[in-house]
Design an enzyme around this catalytic site. Structure first.
Site, PDB file in Angstrom:
ATOM      1  N   ARG A   1       0.865  -1.183   0.000  1.00 61.52           N
ATOM      2  CA  ARG A   1       0.000   0.000   0.000  1.00 61.52           C
ATOM      3  C   ARG A   1       0.898   1.227   0.000  1.00 61.52           C
ATOM      4  O   ARG A   1       1.935   1.261   0.685  1.00 61.52           O
ATOM      5  CB  ARG A   1      -0.904   0.030   1.239  1.00 61.52           C
ATOM      6  CG  ARG A   1      -2.129  -0.869   1.136  1.00 61.52           C
ATOM      7  CD  ARG A   1      -3.119  -0.378   0.071  1.00 61.52           C
ATOM      8  NE  ARG A   1      -4.295  -1.227  -0.040  1.00 61.52           N
ATOM      9  CZ  ARG A   1      -4.414  -2.248  -0.894  1.00 61.52           C
ATOM     10  NH1 ARG A   1      -3.415  -2.565  -1.702  1.00 61.52           N
ATOM     11  NH2 ARG A   1      -5.531  -2.953  -0.957  1.00 61.52           N
TER      12      ARG A   1
ATOM     13  N   GLU B   1      -3.669   7.627  -4.363  1.00 60.55           N
ATOM     14  CA  GLU B   1      -4.024   7.184  -5.717  1.00 60.55           C
ATOM     15  C   GLU B   1      -5.308   7.866  -6.190  1.00 60.55           C
ATOM     16  O   GLU B   1      -6.217   8.042  -5.374  1.00 60.55           O
ATOM     17  CB  GLU B   1      -4.199   5.664  -5.717  1.00 60.55           C
ATOM     18  CG  GLU B   1      -2.897   4.953  -5.393  1.00 60.55           C
ATOM     19  CD  GLU B   1      -3.028   3.423  -5.355  1.00 60.55           C
ATOM     20  OE1 GLU B   1      -4.092   2.897  -5.739  1.00 60.55           O
ATOM     21  OE2 GLU B   1      -2.062   2.788  -4.932  1.00 60.55           O
TER      22      GLU B   1
ATOM     23  N   HIS C   1      -0.830   0.545 -10.020  1.00 53.27           N
ATOM     24  CA  HIS C   1      -1.513  -0.431  -9.146  1.00 53.27           C
ATOM     25  C   HIS C   1      -2.085  -1.614  -9.949  1.00 53.27           C
ATOM     26  O   HIS C   1      -3.305  -1.823  -9.965  1.00 53.27           O
ATOM     27  CB  HIS C   1      -2.611   0.267  -8.331  1.00 53.27           C
ATOM     28  CG  HIS C   1      -2.935  -0.481  -7.055  1.00 53.27           C
ATOM     29  ND1 HIS C   1      -3.400   0.137  -5.919  1.00 53.27           N
ATOM     30  CD2 HIS C   1      -2.868  -1.806  -6.744  1.00 53.27           C
ATOM     31  CE1 HIS C   1      -3.596  -0.768  -4.974  1.00 53.27           C
ATOM     32  NE2 HIS C   1      -3.279  -1.956  -5.457  1.00 53.27           N
TER      33      HIS C   1
HETATM   34  C1  GLV Z   1      -4.854  -4.913  -4.258  1.00 52.19           C
HETATM   35  O1  GLV Z   1      -4.112  -4.015  -4.005  1.00 52.19           O
HETATM   36  C2  GLV Z   1      -5.497  -5.703  -3.265  1.00 52.19           C
HETATM   37  O2  GLV Z   1      -5.411  -5.377  -2.085  1.00 52.19           O
HETATM   38  O3  GLV Z   1      -6.122  -6.702  -3.640  1.00 52.19           O
END
Ligand code: GLV
Length: 315
Positions: free
Chosen positions: A232, A261, A279
């Site tokens: 994250r 983001e 991401h």
């Molecule tokens: C993606 O970042 C997730 O947490 O699945």
């Protein structure tokens, strides 16, 4: 008939487990609902299937309280959901563990390789016609094979990265708060950061890990080191990371996640040695469909009075 809010578009077939339910949403253009829209919709549904772009906070949960029984995040991370507040209101929260480990580990390794070897800079030059031809001092990167890999967090994704590292003859260290009893465990994060050539983050997001990698810790890393984040964005202080890269105190970074983001810190955009992805850790056709199925199946299960295997508890 139970009513389920699906906040965003899901991969084709992802809604199949909810056949027979009254579905609300998603927006046809896949636009994230505003917070006000989420609050308004939460009043009239029994279940919510959401994505990590939806903030499910006490306001949304209060709106749903009484009728809303389950919120399933089509993601393994759930720092966008106030799980304690949901549970206090009798609302079950689910996520999608297990199905995205290998796919995310692939992207972590992609970033490790690309950042360490400066692949994107070399590719950019080639496409721009700026490659003058082979030169013995051009595009020098850091070897991945044989390097010391420091994993921060050693859950399913961290372990999947460690398995890949074995094929590259890497020495793998891992940091977790509790002793895993396995070779390479470092209880002291600072020591791991100082020892590793490549650091890859695999811990959960949320307040407990906010800016875990801050200016002080970045300064502990070798100037030749590479930092990779597929966890994250909030785990890293982006401004401090940008400073370290601009000042040459860190060789490179490979990032898939960001603090705010879809915004990326402007000084990361032009930081040397920085490979940036939007991401996409779990973004394969197969995995994203599995994630959608796991989330929608969980909602269907709760709505018939069952307990799905993927319920999360406040952590
Ligand atoms: C993606 O970042 C997730 O947490 O699945």
């Amino acid at each position: 008939m139970a009513s389920v809010l699906v906040t965003r578009r899901l991969p084709e077939g992802g809604l199949d487990p909810l056949a027979g339910h009254d579905l609300v949403g998603p927006n046809h253009d896949d636009r994230a609902f505003t917070h006000d829209e989420l609050v308004a919709h939460a009043r009239d549904v029994d279940g919510i299937v959401c994505l990590l772009t939806d903030r499910i906070d006490p306001q949304v949960l209060n709106a749903g309280a009484g009728r809303l029984r389950v919120v399933a995040n089509a993601a393994v991370g759930y720092d966008n959901i106030d799980v304690a507040a949901a549970n206090e209101r009798g609302i079950v929260v689910c996520n999608t563990p297990g199905v995205l480990d290998e796919t995310t580990a692939d992207v972590a390794f992609l970033l490790i390789l690309a950042a360490a070897r400066g692949a994107w800079v070399a590719e950019r030059d080639l496409r721009a016609g700026d490659w003058p031809g082979w030169g013995i001092t051009q595009y020098l990167g850091r070897d991945v094979h044989g390097a010391v890999l420091g994993l921060v967090g050693y859950g399913r994704i961290g372990r999947a990265v460690a398995r890949r590292a074995a094929g590259f003859d890497m020495t793998v260290l891992h940091h977790t708060r509790h002793d895993t009893g396995e070779p390479g465990w470092r209880g002291d994060l600072d020591a791991l950061l100082a020892e590793a050539d490549i650091v890859s983050l695999h811990c959960p997001g949320g307040e407990a890990t906010r800016h875990l990698i801050d200016a002080r810790r970045l300064a502990l890393m070798k100037p030749t080191a590479v930092l990779v984040n597929t966890a994250r964005g909030t785990v890293v202080d982006e401004a401090a990371l940008a400073d370290a890269l601009h000042d040459g105190r860190l060789f490179a970074a490979g990032l898939d996640v960001y603090e705010r983001e879809p915004q990326v810190h402007p000084r990361l955009l032009d930081a040397p040695g920085t490979m940036l992805l939007p991401h996409i850790g779990s973004a394969s056709f197969t995995t994203r469909l599995q994630m959608a199925h796991l989330a929608t199946s969980a909602v269907a299960t709760v709505l018939v009075g069952g307990t799905p295997p993927n319920v999360v508890t406040p952590g």
